[in-house]
Design a protein around this motif. Structure first.
Motif, PDB file in Angstrom:
ATOM      1  N   GLY A  61       0.893  -1.583  -0.188  1.00  0.00           N
ATOM      2  CA  GLY A  61       0.282   0.530  -0.031  1.00  0.00           C
ATOM      3  C   GLY A  61       0.797   1.522  -0.149  1.00  0.00           C
ATOM      4  N   ALA A  62       1.643   1.376   1.064  1.00  0.00           N
ATOM      5  CA  ALA A  62       2.857   2.563   0.270  1.00  0.00           C
ATOM      6  C   ALA A  62       2.998   2.959  -0.208  1.00  0.00           C
ATOM      7  N   TYR A  63       4.052   1.462  -1.364  1.00  0.00           N
ATOM      8  CA  TYR A  63       4.444   2.181  -2.696  1.00  0.00           C
ATOM      9  C   TYR A  63       3.288   2.408  -3.433  1.00  0.00           C
ATOM     10  N   TYR A  64       2.419   1.881  -3.332  1.00  0.00           N
ATOM     11  CA  TYR A  64       1.474   2.485  -4.287  1.00  0.00           C
ATOM     12  C   TYR A  64       1.074   3.935  -4.202  1.00  0.00           C
ATOM     13  N   VAL A  65       1.055   4.391  -2.966  1.00  0.00           N
ATOM     14  CA  VAL A  65       0.349   5.387  -2.652  1.00  0.00           C
ATOM     15  C   VAL A  65       1.617   6.583  -2.711  1.00  0.00           C
ATOM     16  N   ASP A  66       3.323   5.635  -2.247  1.00  0.00           N
ATOM     17  CA  ASP A  66       4.360   6.808  -3.138  1.00  0.00           C
ATOM     18  C   ASP A  66       4.606   7.283  -4.424  1.00  0.00           C
ATOM     19  N   SER A  67       4.107   6.038  -5.377  1.00  0.00           N
ATOM     20  CA  SER A  67       4.443   5.670  -7.382  1.00  0.00           C
ATOM     21  C   SER A  67       3.511   6.365  -7.374  1.00  0.00           C
ATOM     22  N   VAL A  68       2.527   7.084  -7.502  1.00  0.00           N
ATOM     23  CA  VAL A  68       1.439   7.423  -8.903  1.00  0.00           C
ATOM     24  C   VAL A  68       1.659   8.226  -9.838  1.00  0.00           C
ATOM     25  N   PRO A  69       1.498   6.886 -11.036  1.00  0.00           N
ATOM     26  CA  PRO A  69       1.915   8.089 -12.559  1.00  0.00           C
ATOM     27  C   PRO A  69       0.527   8.804 -12.753  1.00  0.00           C
ATOM     28  N   THR A  70       0.742   9.902 -12.998  1.00  0.00           N
ATOM     29  CA  THR A  70      -0.277  10.779 -13.682  1.00  0.00           C
ATOM     30  C   THR A  70      -0.568  11.201 -14.688  1.00  0.00           C
ATOM     31  N   PRO A  71      -1.184  12.150 -15.272  1.00  0.00           N
ATOM     32  CA  PRO A  71      -1.560  11.910 -16.945  1.00  0.00           C
ATOM     33  C   PRO A  71      -0.249  12.444 -17.488  1.00  0.00           C
ATOM     34  N   SER A  72       0.224  13.687 -17.044  1.00  0.00           N
ATOM     35  CA  SER A  72       1.105  14.568 -17.639  1.00  0.00           C
ATOM     36  C   SER A  72       2.656  13.425 -17.260  1.00  0.00           C
ATOM     37  N   ASP A  73       2.795  12.310 -16.831  1.00  0.00           N
ATOM     38  CA  ASP A  73       3.688  11.122 -17.126  1.00  0.00           C
ATOM     39  C   ASP A  73       3.745  10.858 -18.298  1.00  0.00           C
ATOM     40  N   LEU A  74       1.968   9.516 -18.069  1.00  0.00           N
ATOM     41  CA  LEU A  74       1.664   9.395 -19.498  1.00  0.00           C
ATOM     42  C   LEU A  74       1.551   9.791 -20.994  1.00  0.00           C
ATOM     43  N   GLU A  75       2.826   9.294 -21.637  1.00  0.00           N
ATOM     44  CA  GLU A  75       2.776  10.151 -23.306  1.00  0.00           C
ATOM     45  C   GLU A  75       1.771   8.632 -23.964  1.00  0.00           C
ATOM     46  N   LEU A  76       0.890   9.018 -24.259  1.00  0.00           N
ATOM     47  CA  LEU A  76       0.002   8.322 -25.386  1.00  0.00           C
ATOM     48  C   LEU A  76       0.866   8.528 -26.671  1.00  0.00           C
ATOM     49  N   PRO A  77       0.573   7.336 -27.287  1.00  0.00           N
ATOM     50  CA  PRO A  77       1.251   6.730 -28.668  1.00  0.00           C
ATOM     51  C   PRO A  77      -0.213   7.686 -29.330  1.00  0.00           C
ATOM     52  N   GLU A  78       0.487   8.619 -30.170  1.00  0.00           N
ATOM     53  CA  GLU A  78      -1.126   9.170 -32.056  1.00  0.00           C
ATOM     54  C   GLU A  78      -0.623   8.819 -32.801  1.00  0.00           C
ATOM     55  N   SER A  79      -1.452   7.963 -33.561  1.00  0.00           N
ATOM     56  CA  SER A  79      -1.181   7.120 -34.622  1.00  0.00           C
ATOM     57  C   SER A  79      -0.476   8.475 -35.737  1.00  0.00           C
ATOM     58  N   THR A  80       0.350   8.333 -36.580  1.00  0.00           N
ATOM     59  CA  THR A  80       0.737   9.409 -37.689  1.00  0.00           C
ATOM     60  C   THR A  80       0.035   9.077 -38.712  1.00  0.00           C
ATOM     61  N   THR A  81      -0.155   9.664 -39.575  1.00  0.00           N
ATOM     62  CA  THR A  81      -1.350   9.604 -41.271  1.00  0.00           C
ATOM     63  C   THR A  81      -0.064   9.558 -41.868  1.00  0.00           C
ATOM     64  N   VAL A  82       0.301   8.790 -43.152  1.00  0.00           N
ATOM     65  CA  VAL A  82       0.694   9.205 -44.079  1.00  0.00           C
ATOM     66  C   VAL A  82      -0.514   9.441 -45.141  1.00  0.00           C
ATOM     67  N   TYR A  83      -0.342  11.089 -45.904  1.00  0.00           N
ATOM     68  CA  TYR A  83      -1.333  11.170 -46.902  1.00  0.00           C
ATOM     69  C   TYR A  83      -1.006  11.095 -48.437  1.00  0.00           C
TER      70      TYR A  83
END
Length: 798
Positions: free
Chosen positions: A64-86
């Protein structure tokens, strides 16, 4: 207004949130019904803490202590966004890149339909809860303590927390961490931000992640509120999409019994979708998003696109998949992308507009894909080992308008080479050009004021001591591939049309190997493959940036008759330079790169004058337009040259055949050979395959269809007649030819001759058409190249 350390308004104050999720501009009201009172909030937090403590009892305080101390936030999450070639129009997609098919749309830019439908579907208390379903957590904790069944509901915030932290399974520890993350998310971020995170993250099936990719995959629409109304996702359609979140894909263990909610997957899936759609509609009414009358008049949409087995695929297996390889290779050399991680471009959410014109590409695929019924009759239905490659370049700009390196975009590239993510050369695109390379000899000649009407001694065979080609040498003298009516005294233009090797070997020796290589380099040939002693593979020599004198040591006089491999792409660019009147532009595949409203990269069009004056260009065009294989039937002025390279010591079997040429508006090069390096053999057992009979029909069909598709006026691209100011040519070339600066080739040949047609035998070295660092083709057998052996386009005397 004060804020707590978690970013919330200070105690007693909270921004009122409307059912649509928009901030109420009326202000904040302490103790209003829109927000829990301070007492209620404290009671809820107490219950959550109790639930967490209960869960800790079952999972261990250290965890429990580990989870409380190491919480990822959305700012840490880099969502892969697809690239489109036209394609070049910037509207027609060529391919999707990335590990996930996702297009991120900022929350304020989404229309209300998606926002409302997802809340009505997944979390009807979203706008008022604390990010956690505390009663569900307490139930899970109680079950954990008492040994009951694992259970517990999840809010939208918890669901996002689970995705953000990549939490899987139904364990108690997972529920604990999910709850802690959700709690902290709700304290730090606004409801609007959390809902935006969620809608851009969750899977919706068909390989789509996020609401925008789903809108495109299922309805061909967008959630962007600034799009035309007809193109925006409607409320009814958004409800169909949000129903998918419950089960985005069919259960792989029981796809028939649990098919999910995609209405086009099966009748059961459609019924599942309708049932859940009705559930969502009821929620929309309860939340005030729809009136009762609006709900009653709302119809389930039957406009869902059919389920495509290829949905979510990147289309890289199509011929244009090879274009994508070149696009990525090109971008990695530019400042914005140089040194970036391998997946930076693919997962960066970029819009890449290529130079490829879909109309030209369609014509290229139709002509050069030998497996299609659209290919010319002369090459259709031939053995499976036949392979063609075609590249088209726009004169004056260097834009590659069409590129067919093979029918399988994930397979071998027979038209060129590129660098992969590791900087390694990939491709199978270099082939000995044979007589098609003589265009660069001819261009050098007219640049040096040698008129195409000047006569050359053109016997059937001739010794060239300065280049080591004598009767007593291993290579032997040079022999013509065919006879021509003008022999033994031919004008340069006649020798060009008849493709006489003796004449062109003499011309190359007279000009000097360095000058011919220099002309080819300036025109567009950036690489050439040279044979090296002790090396079974030819080595790619970078021509650009080096003088002809520097490069000549790698090549012998045989360069003038096409012994050394070049790529189809480079050859096409050379033709484009001549078509543009001697103005070279670098061949390239990328027009622009953007990300959202940000311009990342734009093409820079630069022309280089290669030193051909107008008279030289006119004589070049005039001569090459007399090649029969280059004549088009659609009214366009056209010019071109064929080429052939033989197999081993054979005088009748060819491995590489070419047709290259141009109009004033379009240039193209076509190679026809085999995938296994064996001689070209027709389905009826004949070896009579030449540049004029194989790639010639491909080139002509492509040029006629492409120019028609581009809807250009041929009268605007007419060739000019040369003046021939010095029209008193001597009967022969200068008596003493200039010796070449190169040493005789190590791949010596011996003369052979069949009745009526003499050719030069093959060198003993065996080049493999693969750039340095590329994998060997499979199978690896490759016949030894021979001297150019293109039949005359002028009938021999009877």
């Amino acid at each position: 207004m004060g804020r707590s350390r978690f970013g919330r308004p200070a105690a007693g104050y909270r921004v009122r949130v409307s059912p649509t999720g928009n901030n109420d501009s009326a202000g904040t009201v302490s103790g209003s019904t829109a927000a829990p009172t301070a007492r209620k909030r404290r009671r809820r937090r107490l219950l959550i803490v109790l639930a967490v403590l209960a869960l800790l009892a079952g999972t261990g305080l250290s965890a429990g202590a580990y989870y409380v101390d190491s919480v990822p936030t959305p700012s840490d999450l880099e969502l892969p966004e697809s690239t489109t070639v036209y394609f070049a129009d910037g509207r027609t997609p060529m391919a999707k890149l990335g590990t996930e098919n996702r297009t991120i749309v900022p929350y304020p830019e989404m229309n209300d339909a998606a926002k409302q439908a997802i809340v009505a579907t997944e979390d009807r208390t979203f706008w008022t809860n604390e990010g956690i379903d505390f009663s569900g957590v307490l139930r899970a904790a109680w079950s954990n303590v008492t040994g009951g069944q694992r259970q517990g509901a999840s809010t939208i915030t918890q669901q996002y927390a689970r995705v953000a932290a990549d939490l899987k399974g139904v364990s108690y520890s997972r529920k604990l961490r999910e709850a802690v993350i959700a709690w902290k998310l709700d304290d730090k971020y606004s409801k609007e931000e959390i809902l935006g995170f969620y809608l851009n993250t969750v899977p919706f099936g068909r390989g789509s992640y996020g609401i925008e990719a789903a809108a495109q995959a299922y309805f061909g629409k967008t959630v962007r509120r600034d799009a035309p109304a007809a193109n925006q996702l409607t409320t009814a359609e958004a409800m169909v999409l949000c129903a998918m979140v419950k089960q985005p894909e069919a259960d792989p263990d029981d796809p028939e019994g649990h098919p999910g909610y995609d209405p086009r997957r099966s009748p059961l899936a459609r019924q599942n979708s309708i049932d859940r759609w009705n559930y969502i509609r009821d929620g929309m009414v309860k939340l005030g998003y729809l009136s009762a009358d609006e709900a009653a008049n709302l119809a389930y949409p039957d406009t869902v696109k059919p389920l495509d087995p290829a949905a979510g695929r990147s289309n890289l297996d199509r011929p244009t998949g090879l274009v994508v390889n070149h696009v990525l290779s090109e971008l990695r050399q530019t400042e914005p992308f140089q040194g970036k991680p391998a997946d930076y471009i693919r997962n960066g959410g970029f819009k890449i507009v290529t130079t490829i014109d879909k109309r030209v590409q369609d014509a290229a695929d139709a002509a050069a894909d030998l497996r299609r019924d659209t290919a010319p009759e002369a090459v259709r239905g031939q053995p499976k080992n036949w392979q063609a490659a075609l590249v088209a370049v726009e004169p004056g700009t260097g834009r590659v308008l069409g590129y067919h390196g093979g029918s399988d975009g994930s397979g071998a590239d027979y038209a060129g080479w590129y660098q992969d993510e590791n900087g390694e050369a990939r491709g199978f695109g270099q082939h000995p050009p044979g007589s098609s390379f003589k265009v660069y000899d001819l261009a050098t000649a007219v640049q040096e004021k040698i008129s195409v009407k000047q006569h050359f001694d053109s016997p059937e065979t001739k010794e060239f001591p300065a280049s080591g080609r004598t009767k007593g040498s291993p290579a032997g003298p040079i022999r013509n591939a065919e006879r021509a009516p003008c022999q033994p005294d031919c004008a340069l233009w006649e020798a060009t049309v008849a493709s006489l090797n003796v004449t062109y070997f003499a011309l190359t020796e007279q000009l000097g190997t360095a000058k011919v290589i220099d002309m080819a380099t300036k025109a567009g040939v950036d690489s050439m493959w040279a044979n090296e002693k002790g090396n079974p593979r030819p080595k790619r020599i970078e021509l650009r940036g080096h003088s002809g004198e520097e490069l000549a040591r790698h090549f012998s006089t045989e360069v003038g008759i096409g012994q050394y491999g070049i790529t189809v792409q480079d050859h096409a660019n050379g033709m484009a330079t001549f078509a543009a009147g001697g103005k070279r532009a670098d061949a390239h595949f990328v027009r622009s790169v953007t990300k959202g409203d940000e311009k990342i990269l734009d093409e820079q069009l630069v022309q280089t004058d290669i030193g051909l004056d107008r008279e030289a260009v006119n004589q070049l065009n005039w001569t090459l337009s007399r090649v029969k294989a280059a004549k088009l039937d659609n009214g366009w002025d056209s010019a071109g040259k064929t080429g052939t390279w033989q197999a081993g010591t054979s005088t009748t079997q060819n491995v590489h055949t070419w047709m290259v040429g141009y109009t004033g508006a379009l240039a193209a090069a076509v190679w026809l050979g085999t995938v296994d390096g064996k001689p070209l053999k027709t389905s009826d057992g004949s070896y009579d395959v030449y540049g004029s009979t194989g790639p010639g029909p491909i080139w002509r069909q492509f040029m006629e269809q492409a120019t028609a598709a581009l809807k250009l006026d041929p009268d605007k691209y007419r060739f000019q007649e040369p003046a021939f100011p010095d029209d008193t040519p001597s009967p022969t070339a200068p008596a003493t030819p200039k010796p070449t600066s190169a040493q005789p080739t190590a791949t010596a040949t011996r003369p052979t001759c069949d009745p009526g047609t003499c050719v030069t035998a093959s060198p003993t070295r065996k080049p493999t058409p693969t750039p340095t660092g590329s994998p060997k083709p499979s199978p690896s057998r490759s016949p030894k190249p021979s001297r150019s052996a293109e039949p005359s386009l002028t009938p021999p005397p009877r």
